[in-house]
Design a protein around this motif. Structure first.
Motif, PDB file in Angstrom:
ATOM      1  N   ASP A  75      -1.804  14.908  -3.243  1.00  0.00           N
ATOM      2  CA  ASP A  75      -2.523  14.986  -1.981  1.00  0.00           C
ATOM      3  C   ASP A  75      -3.126  13.612  -1.701  1.00  0.00           C
ATOM      4  OD1 ASP A  75      -4.563  15.441   0.039  1.00  0.00           O
ATOM      5  OD2 ASP A  75      -4.347  17.575  -0.402  1.00  0.00           O
ATOM      6  N   GLU A  76      -2.923  13.132  -0.477  1.00  0.00           N
ATOM      7  CA  GLU A  76      -3.462  11.835  -0.087  1.00  0.00           C
ATOM      8  C   GLU A  76      -4.963  11.734  -0.343  1.00  0.00           C
ATOM      9  OE1 GLU A  76      -3.620   9.056   3.950  1.00  0.00           O
ATOM     10  OE2 GLU A  76      -3.417  11.233   4.092  1.00  0.00           O
ATOM     11  N   PHE A  82      -4.293   4.237   0.549  1.00  0.00           N
ATOM     12  CA  PHE A  82      -2.939   4.747   0.747  1.00  0.00           C
ATOM     13  C   PHE A  82      -1.930   3.959  -0.080  1.00  0.00           C
ATOM     14  CE2 PHE A  82       1.081   4.796   3.216  1.00  0.00           C
ATOM     15  CZ  PHE A  82       1.365   6.149   3.104  1.00  0.00           C
ATOM     16  N   LEU A  85      -1.480   5.372  -3.518  1.00  0.00           N
ATOM     17  CA  LEU A  85      -0.604   6.554  -3.530  1.00  0.00           C
ATOM     18  C   LEU A  85       0.857   6.119  -3.521  1.00  0.00           C
ATOM     19  CD1 LEU A  85       0.095   9.574  -3.146  1.00  0.00           C
ATOM     20  CD2 LEU A  85      -0.257   9.241  -0.693  1.00  0.00           C
ATOM     21  N   ILE A 108       0.330  14.269   3.163  1.00  0.00           N
ATOM     22  CA  ILE A 108      -0.206  13.052   3.767  1.00  0.00           C
ATOM     23  C   ILE A 108      -0.568  13.375   5.208  1.00  0.00           C
ATOM     24  CG2 ILE A 108       0.277  10.668   4.427  1.00  0.00           C
ATOM     25  CD1 ILE A 108       2.169  10.463   2.092  1.00  0.00           C
ATOM     26  N   ASN A 119       5.819   3.920   7.391  1.00  0.00           N
ATOM     27  CA  ASN A 119       5.766   5.298   6.899  1.00  0.00           C
ATOM     28  C   ASN A 119       7.157   5.893   6.776  1.00  0.00           C
ATOM     29  OD1 ASN A 119       2.997   5.338   6.675  1.00  0.00           O
ATOM     30  ND2 ASN A 119       2.647   6.279   8.666  1.00  0.00           N
ATOM     31  N   TRP A 142       3.447  15.683   6.374  1.00  0.00           N
ATOM     32  CA  TRP A 142       3.244  14.281   6.748  1.00  0.00           C
ATOM     33  C   TRP A 142       3.372  14.169   8.263  1.00  0.00           C
ATOM     34  CZ3 TRP A 142       5.686   9.624   3.670  1.00  0.00           C
ATOM     35  CH2 TRP A 142       5.014   8.454   4.019  1.00  0.00           C
TER      36      TRP A 142
END
Length: 457
Positions: A75-76, A82, A85, A108, A119, A142
């Protein structure tokens, strides 16, 4: 895995005395030695990755065990940055690139400060990696990143859950092993893209679809020769109220059907002989000022066919709002009989419970009835005062309600009209009236069944 990435998902270790450290380490080693290896790793596999990493402090033997678990669940929110991650996922997939991956779960959330192309590049890189590792279970949240086409050709995939992502219009989708498909808040290029995805799952058994105003799907076509369970739901957005939303289901093996969307206009079920269980909370878009029109013959025909399609079920949960529509329809023509229903649940929330007896007359063999309500409007009908037929099959009734406003009329209806009734259970949660007063009222009701037991909880 780099040390920096590990630290960001590993909470600070508590300061135990040295003897306690050794004791916990000994216990951890005992677990490791005495549990079968398959069971041990299954326990770790079912933990979120954040919790798995914490096991590295149990003992030196456990330091890197979590890296051997064939799954990621991230989980973000567990990462301060970021980019940390991103580094964590890249490292894990790189270390395990020669191994099979059972699970890839990633959440995310939308961040407008991030570059969309970056992304998409992260997503494409990770999806390519997990497909090469023969991933079996994918769960992606996401918003709103496009999923690369390679995922829809993954031959090892068994379950796929997508939330908030973007699905492009691909010419070909082939998921030969996918049995479970969940699509929530997904943005599709068009209706055909969604239809291809569903039909491309050759052995699909369970489909869950959450409707949203931006998904570009006005007509949802569900065609599957293997589908066993379908759950369609979503918020009743005012934006959707002005669209003519249609759901068409062609699934001959479908056994469980759940529909919960007030503003979808039409539900068309082409084959329903296998239906056993239904949970229905629909209003056919008769809301926000729209009312049932007895002169709209096409709408009446659709409602009739829908009722016929669900009339074979054995277990049914139905909302009072749906019963209201059925009642309005019954003023134009007879309602089909529900001969197979054995268990019926009715949920009343800001609706009239008096509408229930009319529907029970179509349920010829219902044995158990559960009524749940927390609020009653002042508007009343006279439906209970009319002559009603006997409920000749009813054996058990349970009513859970905000009893402050509940009249005894509904309870009386069941007790007075059920010749083989065995038990009535009344739940008085949150009731301000004294239990003794309610019991005295119950004693005054004549019972058609001499063996009927009334229980007040």
């Amino acid at each position: 895995m780099d040390e920096d990435g590990e630290k960001h998902v590993l909470t600070k270790r508590s300061s135990f005395p040295e003897s306690s450290d050794k004791r916990f380490g000994d216990e951890g080693d005992w677990v490791r030695r005495n549990l079968p290896e398959s069971l041990f790793f299954q326990v770790l596999f079912n933990l979120p990755t954040k919790e798995m990493v914490k096991t590295s402090v149990v003992s030196p033997e456990w330091r890197h065990l979590w890296r051997c678990v064939p799954g990621l669940d991230l989980d973000e929110a567990d990462f301060k940055q970021f980019h940390t991650l991103v580094s964590f996922i890249d490292s894990f997939l790189s270390i395990n690139r020669e191994s099979s991956l059972n699970k890839f779960k990633l959440r995310i959330y939308c961040n407008h400060d991030r570059d969309k192309e970056t992304n998409n590049a992260h997503m494409a890189r990770w999806i390519s990696a997990i497909v090469e590792q023969n991933v079996q279970h994918v769960d992606l949240t996401w918003l709103p990143v496009e999923v690369p086409p390679i995922l829809y050709l993954c031959e090892s995939l068994v379950t796929l859950r997508l939330c908030g992502v973007v699905l492009a219009n691909l010419e070909f989708m082939y998921l030969r092993l996918v049995k479970v498909l969940a699509l929530e808040w997904v943005i599709f290029a068009n209706e055909l893209a969604l239809e291809k995805l569903i039909s491309g799952c050759l052995v699909l058994e369970s489909l869950r679809f959450c409707k949203c105003s931006l998904d570009n799907v006005n007509v949802l076509r569900v065609r599957s020769q293997s589908l066993l369970s379908f759950n369609y739901y979503g918020p009743s957005s005012r934006d959707l109220h002005f669209k003519d939303l249609v759901v068409t289901i062609d699934a001959p093996k479908l056994g469980i059907l759940k529909l919960s969307h007030q503003v979808t206009s039409s539900f068309i079920i082409k084959k329903s002989s296998s239906l056993v269980e239904a949970n229905i909370k629909v209003k056919f878009n008769f809301c926000v000022g729209k009312k049932f029109n007895p002169y709209d013959l096409s709408k009446r025909k659709m409602i009739l066919h829908f009722l016929v399609a669900i009339s074979r079920v054995k277990n049914m949960t139905i909302a009072a709002s749906t019963l209201e529509i059925i009642y309005d329809y019954s003023r134009c023509e007879p309602v089909p009989l529900f001969r197979n229903i054995s268990l019926l649940r009715v949920e009343f929330y800001q609706d009239r419970w008096e509408i229930l007896p009319f529907f029970l007359e179509s349920c010829l063999n219902v044995k158990s009835l559960f009524v749940e309500s927390d609020y009653y409007t002042k508007e009343r009908t006279s439906i209970l005062s009319r002559p009603r037929r006997l409920l000749s099959s009813l054996e058990y009734v349970k009513i859970k309600s905000s009893w402050d406003k509940l009249e005894m009329k509904l309870v009386s209806y069941f007790i007075e009209n059920s010749p083989i009734l065995k038990k009535v259970t009344l739940c008085l949660d949150g009731c301000s009236r004294k239990e003794s007063v309610i019991l005295r009222e119950l004693l005054t009701i004549p019972r058609r069944s001499s063996s009927c037991q009334v229980v007040v909880l």
